[in-house]
Write a protein that holds these residues in place. Structure first.
Motif, PDB file in Angstrom:
ATOM      1  N   HIS A  66       8.950  -3.930   5.306  1.00 56.43           N
ATOM      2  CA  HIS A  66       9.808  -4.144   4.014  1.00 56.43           C
ATOM      3  C   HIS A  66      11.244  -4.732   4.070  1.00 56.43           C
TER       4      HIS A  66
ATOM      5  N   HIS B 105      12.144   4.785   5.440  1.00 51.52           N
ATOM      6  CA  HIS B 105      11.101   5.734   4.903  1.00 51.52           C
ATOM      7  C   HIS B 105      11.025   7.000   5.679  1.00 51.52           C
TER       8      HIS B 105
ATOM      9  N   ASP C  57      15.562  -1.143   5.219  1.00 52.56           N
ATOM     10  CA  ASP C  57      14.705   0.000   4.686  1.00 52.56           C
ATOM     11  C   ASP C  57      14.747   1.129   5.299  1.00 52.56           C
TER      12      ASP C  57
HETATM   13 MG    MG Z   1       9.817   0.519   1.848  1.00 49.29          MG
END
Ligand code: MG
Length: 162
Positions: A45, A11, A9
């Motif tokens: 995540h 971000h 993941d």
């Molecule tokens: Mg995420």
């Protein structure tokens, strides 16, 4: 049976956001944290995707859509707990988890023990089952420019067919 799970993941980083990694709030000098619909815990995540991948049950976006107002500001620890409590993971047990966080700053080394403790508690496994590493990206690409933090996770689990 033994099953491998893999997750990734990323971000974006932005001002006036909390920085959560592996369920731990990381203090930052400049107030930069990860941007997302939930708490944007990029490590959790990636780990959730690894858990789901190990049992071929989709991905975090299918389970907890970022278009659902119910998940606005959500604590990602609750996402992981809900996955682990699913009936189909009743016989699922983590053998080991190995993670890499890619972040230029803040320096994460001082926080690794707390992140490992947090993950061991979530999975209810001994600390030696949990590995967390942090790297910079040598100033390259979005992570190196401090525009984002990324995380990779791979795990081995023992389970029964679902
Ligand atoms: Mg995420």
């Amino acid at each position: 049976m033994l099953r491998i799970g893999h997750g990734y993941d990323l971000h974006r980083l932005g001002p006036e956001r909390a920085l959560w990694l592996g369920g731990v709030r990381i203090p930052t000098a400049d107030g930069y944290g990860l941007i997302g619909h939930s708490d944007a815990d990029v490590l959790l995540h990636a780990i959730i995707d690894a858990v789901l991948g190990s049992v071929a049950l989709g991905d975090i976006g299918q389970w907890f859509p970022d278009t659902d107002p119910a998940y606005l500001g959500a604590d990602s620890k609750q996402f992981l707990r809900r996955v682990l409590e699913d009936e189909r993971l009743r016989n699922w047990r983590l053998q080991n988890l190995d993670c890499t966080i890619i972040a230029e700053r803040p320096k994460l080394a001082p926080h690794i023990p707390a992140i490992r403790d947090s993950l061991a508690a979530l999975f209810q496994v001994p600390i030696f089952c949990i590995s967390v590493k942090a790297k910079t990206n040598e100033g390259m690409d979005a992570t190196g420019r401090r525009e984002a933090i990324a995380a990779w996770a791979v795990l081995l689990a023992e389970t029964q067919p679902v």
